[in-house]
Design an enzyme around this catalytic site. Structure first.
Site, PDB file in Angstrom:
ATOM      1  N   ASN A 146      35.417  28.693  89.931  1.00 51.17           N
ATOM      2  CA  ASN A 146      36.811  28.326  89.684  1.00 51.17           C
ATOM      3  C   ASN A 146      37.205  28.957  88.358  1.00 51.17           C
ATOM      4  OD1 ASN A 146      39.250  27.178  89.141  1.00 51.17           O
ATOM      5  ND2 ASN A 146      38.590  25.058  89.454  1.00 51.17           N
TER       6      ASN A 146
ATOM      7  N   ARG B 242      37.956  29.777  94.109  1.00 46.81           N
ATOM      8  CA  ARG B 242      39.196  29.021  94.219  1.00 46.81           C
ATOM      9  C   ARG B 242      40.364  29.945  93.885  1.00 46.81           C
ATOM     10  NH1 ARG B 242      41.936  24.720  90.142  1.00 46.81           N
ATOM     11  NH2 ARG B 242      43.460  23.934  91.624  1.00 46.81           N
TER      12      ARG B 242
ATOM     13  N   HIS C 104      46.355  21.668  95.439  1.00 48.49           N
ATOM     14  CA  HIS C 104      45.258  20.685  95.524  1.00 48.49           C
ATOM     15  C   HIS C 104      44.798  20.476  96.968  1.00 48.49           C
ATOM     16  CE1 HIS C 104      46.715  18.697  91.545  1.00 48.49           C
ATOM     17  NE2 HIS C 104      45.687  19.478  91.295  1.00 48.49           N
TER      18      HIS C 104
ATOM     19  N   GLY D 150      44.649  14.069  88.326  1.00 48.29           N
ATOM     20  CA  GLY D 150      43.774  14.651  87.307  1.00 48.29           C
ATOM     21  C   GLY D 150      44.644  15.166  86.182  1.00 48.29           C
ATOM     22  N   ASN D 151      44.264  16.275  85.566  1.00 48.89           N
ATOM     23  CA  ASN D 151      45.179  16.877  84.597  1.00 48.89           C
ATOM     24  C   ASN D 151      46.426  17.370  85.307  1.00 48.89           C
ATOM     25  OD1 ASN D 151      44.196  16.688  81.915  1.00 48.89           O
ATOM     26  ND2 ASN D 151      42.480  17.993  82.538  1.00 48.89           N
TER      27      ASN D 151
ATOM     28  N   ARG E 160      52.331  18.820  82.234  1.00 50.99           N
ATOM     29  CA  ARG E 160      53.453  19.328  83.048  1.00 50.99           C
ATOM     30  C   ARG E 160      54.448  18.206  83.346  1.00 50.99           C
ATOM     31  NH1 ARG E 160      49.783  21.892  87.596  1.00 50.99           N
ATOM     32  NH2 ARG E 160      48.038  21.805  86.158  1.00 50.99           N
TER      33      ARG E 160
ATOM     34  N   ARG F 130      42.914   8.573  78.287  1.00 51.60           N
ATOM     35  CA  ARG F 130      42.084   7.595  77.544  1.00 51.60           C
ATOM     36  C   ARG F 130      42.645   7.351  76.153  1.00 51.60           C
ATOM     37  NH1 ARG F 130      36.824  10.690  79.582  1.00 51.60           N
ATOM     38  NH2 ARG F 130      38.391  12.304  79.322  1.00 51.60           N
TER      39      ARG F 130
ATOM     40  N   GLY G 231      42.791   8.771  88.728  1.00 52.38           N
ATOM     41  CA  GLY G 231      42.682   7.898  89.902  1.00 52.38           C
ATOM     42  C   GLY G 231      41.303   7.267  90.019  1.00 52.38           C
TER      43      GLY G 231
ATOM     44  N   ASN H   2      39.158   6.747  87.488  1.00 55.66           N
ATOM     45  CA  ASN H   2      38.641   6.063  86.299  1.00 55.66           C
ATOM     46  C   ASN H   2      39.562   5.052  85.627  1.00 55.66           C
ATOM     47  OD1 ASN H   2      36.034   7.481  86.075  1.00 55.66           O
ATOM     48  ND2 ASN H   2      37.333   9.271  85.782  1.00 55.66           N
TER      49      ASN H   2
ATOM     50  N   GLU I  14      36.167  19.053  94.934  1.00 55.62           N
ATOM     51  CA  GLU I  14      36.824  20.288  95.390  1.00 55.62           C
ATOM     52  C   GLU I  14      35.817  21.415  95.550  1.00 55.62           C
ATOM     53  OE1 GLU I  14      39.528  19.379  92.061  1.00 55.62           O
ATOM     54  OE2 GLU I  14      41.026  20.463  93.235  1.00 55.62           O
TER      55      GLU I  14
END
Ligand code: ADP
Length: 587
Positions: free
Chosen positions: A7, A63, A152, A182-183, A213, A255, A303, A305, A359
């Site tokens: 990736n 990817r 995704h 995720g990010n 974003r 976090r 999602g 954590n 992924e």
């Protein structure tokens, strides 16, 4: 089979060697800070190849974020595929150039291995047109390729599969909302195993609030920002300095933001509530789009954590039939060994599942499938249906006669089968009893002309067309065509298309059929279930799995695509209703 998954992003290269059979990662790592201190994509990939050589991968899976209109599935990379990935640069300027850099370097270093591109966009290729189109000028949008592509894909497909396994059913029985948080973040509505709507659009900027974003934003706000800041700065602002980072002023790591919110930081709290609100809006929208939902799946770093974020997202959804179990949410911990945890209350009608995405494993499986050593042969599921309106295929001579010598077809819209397009050009059909105008021509030109009509059209024209497979026009019916440059009488070429299913060799293996077989197809899930007999199987590796029926057949099963005026051709399948192959018959 062992697959090296690469990736290659703009600032980091992640890699993993995966044994596809066991799903186990044999080694993995990431090289960060590309572009700093002499670290280049080339040096990163070289280091990765050195680290992974001992595991002797048999193929390399890359990817690739944007596959544009062209790529419906993972694809073996050759020079032509590289050109096509390059052609998608404007659609994903942050991602595709880096992805392609990785491919080039790895191919040069490992020239004897097959390299496969696995596209983020491929899973969403079958979205119905109502979800693909933005409401802007249609011709302009088609010309510039401006539509919803979605991203995704491997993650949404992977977690949907795990959710179905967990619920002990097939994904084709479920309506799922998958939330990859995720990010980058996106939501996907998955009906009967297919993506029918997703929150990212032309680019990975639309939809949910993300790390940096902005997600959904009034196009008017974008215009105003461009006026004030210019294009490049607006691009930077919306892609890199917005989302959680922009709202909180604390960077993109949830976090840190949660820690600051607990201390009373108001911007941190704002960022969290805006984030959760956006996700909830999509849950409501997608439940409406599918007319209900069986499970909501949360994945990605956030999602998987963030207990707090999951609670905010899933609170007060009782009206949907979803009830969160607080303790289960608190304790949920997913891992490779336990990739799915149910956090809904026992009596809830809608399950809420936390699922560990992978992924890389999905990329490895798809790579193995393409190069032929995989265990992930697609399990036979429903077959999407496309309805063909009446249309004409022309050859060079008939094109000259109808539209003028040397004239060329121009693309009106690409069709789902690769390379095929509806042309701007139309012709009239003239029969002994009547005529039908505006019959769409399909491109590209063929070896022989062929006109396909329905039984109803036969009555209107006063002709008698035999039911034939495409290309089998010998001894078929005559018809006169009228074009702007003149009329053309065909002694033969008029047929009623034999209903058929396009599929690849692998699909054929999975369904247990061969080219030329005839099968029965049961249409279920619509208002009027129906079984079609004598459906012809057509196998070619460039085909996209799809059943083609004509407008009469669609009407009989109440599979309406609205317009049957002849202007509508091979419209993208509305996957609300799907067909399943029932049984094989002798040829
Ligand atoms: P990527 O999209 O780059 O693969 P990930 O899926 O790893 O990213 O998700 C990264 C996000 O997950 C970050 O915003 C990070 O703050 C968040 N995250 C990871 N662990 C936790 C946690 N325990 N609590 C809250 N957020 C977390």
């Amino acid at each position: 089979m062992r697959v090296l998954v690469i990736n290659c992003g703009s600032s980091s290269v992640k890699y993993r060697v995966i044994d596809v059979g066991s799903g186990e990662a044999l080694t993995s790592g990431a090289i960060e800070r590309i572009g700093e201190g002499g670290t280049t994509h080339a040096s990163a990939v070289a280091a990765i190849l050195q680290d992974t050589a001992a595991f002797e991968p048999a193929a390399v899976g890359h990817r690739v974020v944007h596959g544009g209109e062209r790529f419906h599935d993972a694809t073996l990379i050759d020079d032509d595929v590289i050109d096509a990935i390059e052609a998608c640069f404007p659609l994903a300027p942050l991602h595709n150039p880096a992805n392609l850099a990785g491919i080039r370097i790895a191919r040069e270093a490992l020239p004897t291995l097959p390299h496969v591109a696995v596209f983020d966009t491929a899973f969403h290729v079958r979205m119905p047109r109502r979800a693909k189109h933005y409401a802007i000028d249609l011709e302009l949008a088609n010309r510039l390729g401006i539509r919803r592509y979605g991203f995704h894909g491997p993650s949404h497909a992977y977690v949907a599969g795990l959710a179905a396994d967990f619920l002990q059913t097939d994904v084709s029985n479920l309506r799922l909302i998958t939330l990859h948080l995720g990010n980058g973040a996106s939501a996907c509505a998955i009906e009967l195993g297919s993506s029918i709507e997703t929150s990212m659009g032309l680019t990975p900027l639309e939809g949910l609030v993300m790390g940096t974003r902005c997600g959904d934003l009034d196009a008017g706000a974008v215009l105003e920002l461009v006026r004030q800041l210019g294009v490049d700065e607006t691009d930077h602002l919306l892609n890199r300095q917005s989302g959680l980072a922009g709202l909180s002023g604390l960077g993109n790591d949830l976090r840190d933001i949660e820690a600051q919110a607990a201390e009373g930081n108001d911007r941190a709290r704002l960022a969290i509530t805006v984030y959760a609100h956006a996700v909830r809006r999509y849950i409501g929208a997608y439940a409406a789009v599918m007319g209900g939902v069986d499970a909501i799946v949360l994945t990605g770093g956030i999602g998987q954590n963030s207990v707090q974020m999951r609670r905010r997202i899933l609170q007060q959804l009782d009206f949907l039939g979803l009830r969160l179990d607080e303790d289960r949410n608190q304790d949920a911990e997913v891992s490779a060994a336990t990739p799915v945890v149910d956090i809904s209350a026992d009596r809830a009608l809608v399950r809420a599942l936390v699922v560990a995405t992978n992924e890389e494993l999905m990329t490895a499986r798809q790579t193995a499938r393409v190069v032929g050593g995989g265990t992930d042969v697609r399990s036979p599921g429903p077959v999407p249906i496309a309805i063909s309106g009446r249309h004409a295929h022309l050859d060079r001579a008939s094109m000259d006669a109808l539209f003028g010598a040397g004239s060329e077809l121009t693309v009106y819209r690409y069709l789902s089968q690769p390379g095929q397009f509806a042309a701007r050009q139309t012709v009239s059909l003239i029969g002994p009893r009547g005529r039908i105008d505006k019959v769409r021509v399909l491109g590209p030109l063929r070896q022989a002309p062929q006109v396909e009509i329905s039984r109803t059209d036969e009555f209107e024209l006063g002709v008698d067309a035999p039911v034939r497979a495409s290309g089998k026009t010998q001894g078929s019916a005559p018809i006169t065509l009228e074009g702007p440059a003149g009329n053309l009488h065909l002694k033969e070429g008029l047929i009623c298309a034999w209903r058929h299913i396009h599929m690849t060799t692998r699909d054929a293996e999975a369904y247990g059929v061969e080219n030329g077989d005839q099968v029965e197809v049961a249409i279920t899930g619509g208002d009027r279930d129906l079984t079609f007999g004598d459906v012809l199987i057509r196998v070619k590796d460039s085909y996209l799995l799809e059943m083609h029926i004509d407008t009469d057949e669609a009407n009989a099963a109440e599979l309406s695509q609205g317009d049957s005026s002849g202007d509508l051709l091979y419209s993208s399948p509305d996957v609300a209703v799907s067909a399943s192959l029932r049984r094989k018959r002798a040829r």
